[in-house]
Write an enzyme that holds these catalytic residues in place. Sequence first.
Site, short mmCIF file in Angstrom:
data_model
loop_
_atom_site.label_atom_id
_atom_site.label_comp_id
_atom_site.label_asym_id
_atom_site.label_seq_id
_atom_site.Cartn_x
_atom_site.Cartn_y
_atom_site.Cartn_z
N ASP A 8 -19.82 4.92 20.13
CA ASP A 8 -18.48 4.86 20.73
C ASP A 8 -17.97 3.43 20.54
O ASP A 8 -18.49 2.49 21.12
CB ASP A 8 -18.58 5.21 22.23
CG ASP A 8 -17.22 5.14 22.93
OD1 ASP A 8 -16.24 4.67 22.30
OD2 ASP A 8 -17.16 5.54 24.10
N TYR A 29 1.21 5.07 19.51
CA TYR A 29 0.42 4.69 18.33
C TYR A 29 0.95 3.39 17.73
O TYR A 29 0.19 2.44 17.48
CB TYR A 29 0.50 5.83 17.31
CG TYR A 29 -0.17 5.58 15.99
CD1 TYR A 29 -1.55 5.52 15.87
CD2 TYR A 29 0.59 5.44 14.82
CE1 TYR A 29 -2.16 5.32 14.65
CE2 TYR A 29 -0.01 5.26 13.58
CZ TYR A 29 -1.40 5.20 13.50
OH TYR A 29 -1.99 5.00 12.28
#
Length: 313
Positions: free
Chosen positions: A52, A141
């Site tokens: 991760d 984004y």
Amino acid sequence: MKRILVTGAGGQIGSWLVPALRSQYGDAKVLATDIRQVSPEMAEAGPFQVLDATDVRAVGQAVMRHRADTVFHLAAILSAVGERDPRLAWHVNMSSLEAVLEVAREQGCAVFTPSSIGVFGPGTPKNPTPQDTIMRPTTMYGITKVAGELLCDYYHHRFGVDTRGVRFPGLISYGQPPGGGTTDWAVEIYYRAVQHGRYRCFVGPDTQLDMMYMPDAVRAAIGVMEADPARLVHRNAFNVTAMQLTPEMMAAEIRKHIPGFIIEYEVDPVRQAIADSWPDRIDDSAARQEWDWEPAFDLERMTADMLKHLNQG
Ligand code: NAD
Ligand code: SER
């Protein structure tokens, strides 16, 4: 670059970049990582670890164990998924970049971070969009990509970390499907053309965006990291492009190979609004001047290559 760690390696770019890095630098030298399992080919061809990228301790341990000197940081949430879950996009995109940069500062790594045409917004000059210009994006984004470019510059100026990046346009490839971006139509069109002879496009016929075939994107990522630092005026991040395409242009090119191909339109207002806020044509002369960037594929060559591979698969 001698020993490399790639985050988000199982995605659209990683599935091409990892094999290219392994063939150039050696299979054992490139550690592929992702939060999920990757393809058996990638996991078996060289080292792979589930990681991760938002976990700074885990990233630090992986970099140390692999003795990595360079990180290609691909883990991210893309534009369309990011609009569905903006908090997730902020968390993944910013926490992972911050973790990678901190580890790079502590352990002396260089870092490649892909930015995007998503950094631009409705107030940006659209054609051509200069290298240095207004960046006021309207998507989460895009906000994370602008913040990311600034953070990478900060780590370079403040701590001397060798951070570099490019603003990718929409990327077109076969193999691993795209991960939920606004430009996914430019990939889907080829798959549907081969499978069904028709495609229902979610942006309108004249929506023009910068695009690039994946082999060029891979060359850009490696090229900017191999560039002579003495020549670099910019770092985070260079405009790079290969072609400017609309759905109508792509359909016409596909019809040269599949004469009966039909394109229809069912516009998704969310993704159309994102596409409309992005440039029509970015100016990549800084990349051409500072590290000799030059794409190899235009629409004609890309279409022939895509259809050849999709017909084989
Ligand atoms: P993708 O969605 O195909 O792949 C992203 C990968 O990141 C996935 O395999 C996913 O499992 C992984 N991931 C997600 N969260 C993670 C986490 N917390 N830790 C580790 N891995 C995690 O995306 P892509 O197209 O390969 O894009 C890679 C990078 O390039 C992103 O930064 C993206 O913004 C940028 N980019 C892509 C395009 C494009 O058209 N594909 C264009 C411009 C910029
Ligand atoms: N292809 C990407 C997206 O549409 C551009 O960064 O999200």
